[in-house]
Design a protein around this motif. Structure first.
Motif, mmCIF file in Angstrom:
data_model
loop_
_atom_site.group_PDB
_atom_site.id
_atom_site.type_symbol
_atom_site.label_atom_id
_atom_site.label_comp_id
_atom_site.label_asym_id
_atom_site.label_seq_id
_atom_site.Cartn_x
_atom_site.Cartn_y
_atom_site.Cartn_z
ATOM 1 N N ASP A 207 -7.838 5.507 -0.166
ATOM 2 C CA ASP A 207 -6.569 5.625 0.553
ATOM 3 C C ASP A 207 -5.930 4.254 0.742
ATOM 4 O O ASP A 207 -4.723 4.070 0.548
ATOM 5 N N VAL A 208 -6.747 3.295 1.148
ATOM 6 C CA VAL A 208 -6.248 1.962 1.476
ATOM 7 C C VAL A 208 -5.798 1.217 0.222
ATOM 8 O O VAL A 208 -4.659 0.759 0.124
ATOM 9 N N ILE A 209 -6.688 1.091 -0.740
ATOM 10 C CA ILE A 209 -6.393 0.302 -1.945
ATOM 11 C C ILE A 209 -5.211 0.888 -2.709
ATOM 12 O O ILE A 209 -4.380 0.148 -3.262
ATOM 13 N N ASN A 210 -5.095 2.224 -2.725
ATOM 14 C CA ASN A 210 -4.025 2.878 -3.482
ATOM 15 C C ASN A 210 -2.748 3.078 -2.673
ATOM 16 O O ASN A 210 -1.785 3.664 -3.180
ATOM 17 N N GLY A 211 -2.733 2.638 -1.427
ATOM 18 C CA GLY A 211 -1.525 2.776 -0.614
ATOM 19 C C GLY A 211 -1.124 4.230 -0.410
ATOM 20 O O GLY A 211 0.061 4.579 -0.486
ATOM 21 N N VAL A 212 -2.096 5.095 -0.121
ATOM 22 C CA VAL A 212 -1.845 6.541 -0.048
ATOM 23 C C VAL A 212 -0.987 6.878 1.175
ATOM 24 O O VAL A 212 -1.135 6.313 2.249
ATOM 25 N N ARG A 213 -0.073 7.827 0.991
ATOM 26 C CA ARG A 213 0.758 8.348 2.077
ATOM 27 C C ARG A 213 0.191 9.689 2.564
ATOM 28 O O ARG A 213 -0.370 10.451 1.787
ATOM 29 N N HIS A 214 0.342 9.958 3.872
ATOM 30 C CA HIS A 214 -0.163 11.189 4.473
ATOM 31 C C HIS A 214 0.961 11.875 5.241
ATOM 32 O O HIS A 214 1.767 11.205 5.890
ATOM 33 N N PRO A 215 1.011 13.210 5.217
ATOM 34 C CA PRO A 215 2.094 13.918 5.916
ATOM 35 C C PRO A 215 2.056 13.743 7.434
ATOM 36 O O PRO A 215 3.088 13.840 8.091
ATOM 37 N N ASP A 216 0.857 13.495 7.993
ATOM 38 C CA ASP A 216 0.755 13.287 9.437
ATOM 39 C C ASP A 216 0.563 11.810 9.771
ATOM 40 O O ASP A 216 -0.082 11.453 10.757
ATOM 41 N N ALA A 217 1.152 10.939 8.951
ATOM 42 C CA ALA A 217 1.032 9.499 9.168
ATOM 43 C C ALA A 217 1.618 9.103 10.518
ATOM 44 O O ALA A 217 2.713 9.538 10.890
ATOM 45 N N VAL A 218 0.855 8.272 11.266
ATOM 46 C CA VAL A 218 1.330 7.789 12.569
ATOM 47 C C VAL A 218 1.237 6.271 12.683
ATOM 48 O O VAL A 218 1.590 5.699 13.711
ATOM 49 N N ALA A 219 0.758 5.598 11.621
ATOM 50 C CA ALA A 219 0.655 4.136 11.620
ATOM 51 C C ALA A 219 0.574 3.658 10.185
ATOM 52 O O ALA A 219 0.261 4.434 9.276
ATOM 53 N N ARG A 220 0.844 2.362 10.000
ATOM 54 C CA ARG A 220 0.740 1.740 8.679
ATOM 55 C C ARG A 220 -0.264 0.594 8.729
ATOM 56 O O ARG A 220 -0.313 -0.151 9.706
ATOM 57 N N GLY A 221 -1.032 0.471 7.650
ATOM 58 C CA GLY A 221 -1.937 -0.667 7.493
ATOM 59 C C GLY A 221 -1.462 -1.544 6.356
ATOM 60 O O GLY A 221 -1.261 -1.056 5.244
ATOM 61 N N GLY A 222 -1.292 -2.829 6.620
ATOM 62 C CA GLY A 222 -0.789 -3.737 5.603
ATOM 63 C C GLY A 222 -1.692 -4.920 5.311
ATOM 64 O O GLY A 222 -1.329 -5.819 4.558
ATOM 65 N N TRP A 223 -2.883 -4.929 5.914
ATOM 66 C CA TRP A 223 -3.808 -6.048 5.712
ATOM 67 C C TRP A 223 -4.757 -5.712 4.577
ATOM 68 O O TRP A 223 -5.230 -4.578 4.472
ATOM 69 N N PRO A 224 -5.054 -6.674 3.698
ATOM 70 C CA PRO A 224 -5.993 -6.375 2.617
ATOM 71 C C PRO A 224 -7.386 -6.069 3.144
ATOM 72 O O PRO A 224 -7.720 -6.401 4.281
ATOM 73 N N VAL A 225 -8.188 -5.426 2.324
ATOM 74 C CA VAL A 225 -9.599 -5.247 2.643
ATOM 75 C C VAL A 225 -10.233 -6.642 2.732
ATOM 76 O O VAL A 225 -10.096 -7.450 1.818
ATOM 77 N N GLU A 226 -10.911 -6.920 3.865
ATOM 78 C CA GLU A 226 -11.479 -8.254 4.113
ATOM 79 C C GLU A 226 -12.899 -8.089 4.635
ATOM 80 O O GLU A 226 -13.111 -7.598 5.741
ATOM 81 N N ILE A 227 -13.871 -8.501 3.833
ATOM 82 C CA ILE A 227 -15.278 -8.269 4.140
ATOM 83 C C ILE A 227 -15.963 -9.601 4.426
ATOM 84 O O ILE A 227 -15.857 -10.544 3.631
ATOM 85 N N HIS A 228 -16.663 -9.671 5.555
ATOM 86 C CA HIS A 228 -17.351 -10.897 5.964
ATOM 87 C C HIS A 228 -18.853 -10.670 6.001
ATOM 88 O O HIS A 228 -19.339 -9.772 6.696
ATOM 89 N N ARG A 229 -19.568 -11.496 5.262
ATOM 90 C CA ARG A 229 -21.024 -11.570 5.349
ATOM 91 C C ARG A 229 -21.381 -12.973 5.833
ATOM 92 O O ARG A 229 -20.765 -13.954 5.419
ATOM 93 N N ALA A 230 -22.397 -13.083 6.685
ATOM 94 C CA ALA A 230 -22.704 -14.358 7.330
ATOM 95 C C ALA A 230 -22.918 -15.467 6.308
ATOM 96 O O ALA A 230 -23.712 -15.325 5.366
ATOM 97 N N GLY A 231 -22.195 -16.578 6.504
ATOM 98 C CA GLY A 231 -22.366 -17.758 5.669
ATOM 99 C C GLY A 231 -21.655 -17.722 4.340
ATOM 100 O O GLY A 231 -21.720 -18.693 3.574
ATOM 101 N N GLN A 232 -20.969 -16.617 4.038
ATOM 102 C CA GLN A 232 -20.304 -16.483 2.742
ATOM 103 C C GLN A 232 -18.785 -16.456 2.919
ATOM 104 O O GLN A 232 -18.281 -16.044 3.974
#
Length: 420
Positions: A308-333
Motif C-alpha cells: 500500500d505504502v510503496i505503491n501509493g495506494v488509495r482507499h475509499p475510506d481514506a482519512v489521512a495521507r502518508g508522505g514519508w518514505p519507508v525508513e528502517i533503523h537498525r542499531a549502529g547502521q
C-alpha cells in the motif's frame, strides 16, 4: 489518597502529536474531550526526546507538496507566529523534506491549540487500567500523585505510542515485527558552541568517527547519523547514539538510557577533536528520554501493508495521507530508505485506526494497524498528526451517534481542513 470520578464523551490517552490532534479533532466536532498525558508537556517524541523535526508533513517530490493539513497545519501556523516555522526544509544530505522545531516553542504552541479547542488537559497523569464490557471500553483508571482517577467515556483513542490503552483493554496487539524485533532507539543530543558558519557535511562526521575508532574508541555505535542546525538557538541536533532497547521494559530502558548518554559524551569528544568548528562545542541536552521508534502495534480492522505504502495506494475510506518514505533503523547502521511511488503519498484508511473487536476504541500515531514496512513510514510525527486527527473525529462521531460512517468522518475532516 482518594478516587475521583470524571465523565467525558471522548478520552484520548497520550499527548504526543497524535493525541493532541485527536483531542482537538474530537472537540471540534463538539465532544467533551479529555486528553491524558504522563509528561509535564505535550509533544511526545518532539518535546520529550528532542526529535526536533516533524517528518511526514510533506511528500518528497519536487515541487514540494504538503500532504498533512488540519490540526497539524494549525500547529505549524502557531509555530510560524512564534517565529520558528519558516516553511519546509529539504535536508541536503538525505533529500528528505522536514520541519525544523524548537522544543519550547513546540510545547507552547501545543498548549495554545489544546486550550483554544476547549479540550480538558491532564498532564502528570498515567492510565493504569481499562474496564471493558461487550466489546466497548467503559472507563479507564489513571493515577496522579493524589491517587486514582476513574474516567468514563463513550469513545476512546489510544495515542499512547506503546498501545498501552489497547493492551490494558485486552485488545489485539503485536510486539515489533513478525519475529518480535523492533527498530533501534536513538538518544538525540543537542550541541552548542558551534560557529554558525561551521560546515555540517555528513562526511566530516563519518570520517571523524572512523578515525576515533581506528585509534581505539569503542563506545560509539553509528558512523553515519543526522546533524542539523536548529532554528532560533542555532544549536546543532545530532542523531547518532543508537541502542537496541525494549521500550516497554524498565530494565532495558534503564540500560539503554545510561549507555546512550555515555555514547553522547563520547561523540562530543570525537567531534571536538576531529570536526572543524567543534573545538569549543559543549553538550546542551540529551533526551530527556531516548527516542523509542517501535514497541507494540495495534491490530485493526485493516492492516496497512508495505505494498500500500510503496505503491501509493488509495482507499475509499481514506482519512489521512502518508508522505514519508519507508525508513528502517537498525542499531549502529545507516537508515535504509524506500521511496513511495513518484515520491508522492499513500492513503491511510479508517479501518486501520479502529481496533479489531472493539466498537468504541481507535488508535493513532505510530501504533496504527500496519505491517513492518508500512510502519516504517507511517510512524513519523507529521503523519501522526493526520491519523490522530482522523481517530479523534471518528471517536467523536461514535460518541454522538453510536455508529461510524466513513463518509461522514471524511466530510468532517475536510471541514476541519484535513488533506484526504
Amino acid at each position: 489518597m482518594h478516587n475521583r470520578k470524571l465523565r467525558f464523551d471522548v478520552v484520548v490517552v497520550g499527548g504526543g502529536t497524535a493525541g493532541v490532534a485527536a483531542a482537538i479533532g474530537a472537540s471540534n466536532v463538539g465532544a467533551r474531550t479529555l486528553l491524558i498525558e504522563k509528561n509535564p508537556y505535550f509533544g511526545g517524541a518532539a518535546t520529550h526526546s528532542s526529535v526536533l523535526t516533524f517528518c511526514g508533513f510533506f511528500a518528497q517530490q519536487e515541487p514540494i507538496m504538503q500532504v498533512v493539513g488540519g490540526v497539524g497545519d494549525q500547529v505549524l501556523q502557531e509555530l510560524r507566529r512564534l517565529g520558528i516555522y519558516e516553511g519546509p526544509y529539504r535536508n541536503p544530505n538525505s533529500g528528505n523534506v522536514i520541519v525544523l522545531l524548537d522544543a519550547e516553542a513546540t510545547k507552547y504552541a501545543l498548549d495554545r491549540k489544546v486550550m483554544e479547542a476547549g479540550v480538558t488537559p491532564r498532564l502528570h497523569c498515567q492510565v493504569i487500567e481499562a474496564h471493558v464490557d461487550g466489546g466497548e471500553v467503559q472507563s479507564v483508571v489513571a493515577v496522579d500523585h493524589g491517587g486514582r482517577i476513574t474516567v468514563e467515556a463513550t469513545a476512546f483513542v489510544d495515542a499512547s505510542g506503546e498501545a498501552n490503552l489497547t493492551a490494558l483493554a485486552g485488545g489485539p496487539v503485536r510486539f515489533g515485527d513478525h519475529e518480535g524485533q523492533v527498530q533501534a532507539g536513538t538518544l538525540v543530543f543537542r550541541i552548542g558552541g558551534v560557529p554558525s558558519d561551521a560546515p555540517l557535511d555528513r562526511k566530516l562526521f563519518e570520517a571523524a568517527i572512523q578515525k576515533a575508532k581506528q585509534q581505539g574508541v569503542t563506545s560509539v555505535t553509528k558512523e553515519r547519523g543526522m546533524v542539523l542546525r536548529l532554528p532560533g538557538t542555532r544549536d546543532v541536533l545530532a542523531m547518532f547514539a543508537d541502542e537496541d532497547v525494549n521500550g516497554l521494559d524498565a530494565a532495558s530502558l534503564t540500560a539503554a538510557e545510561m549507555s546512550a548518554r555515555h555514547q553522547a559524551w563520547s561523540y562530543l569528544d570525537i567531534f571536538r577533536r576531529y570536526v572543524p568548528g567543534f573545538e569549543q562545542a559543549y553538550l546542551v541536552q540529551t533526551g530527556p528520554a531516548i527516542g523509542i521508534r517501535e514497541t507494540r502495534h495495534v491490530i485493526g480492522e485493516y492492516v496497512l501493508t508495505g505494498e500500500d505504502v510503496i505503491n501509493g495506494v488509495r482507499h475509499p475510506d481514506a482519512v489521512a495521507r502518508g508522505g514519508w518514505p519507508v525508513e528502517i533503523h537498525r542499531a549502529g547502521q545507516p537508515a535504509i530508505y524506500h521511496q513511495i511511488r513518484d515520491r508522492s503519498f499513500y492513503d491511510i484508511p479508517l479501518r486501520s485506526l479502529r481496533v479489531r473487536g472493539f466498537q468504541n476504541l481507535w488508535c493513532a500515531g505510530r501504533i496504527i494497524s500496519c505491517d513492518p514496512i508500512a510502519f516504517a513510514s507511517a510512524r513519523v510525527m507529521g503523519t501522526a498528526f493526520a491519523t490522530g486527527h482522523a481517530a479523534g473525529v471518528a471517536a467523536a462521531y461514535y460518541a454522538a451517534t453510536k455508529t461510524v460512517d466513513p463518509a461522514a468522518v471524511r466530510h468532517e475532516l475536510l471541514r476541519q481542513g484535513a488533506y484526504i
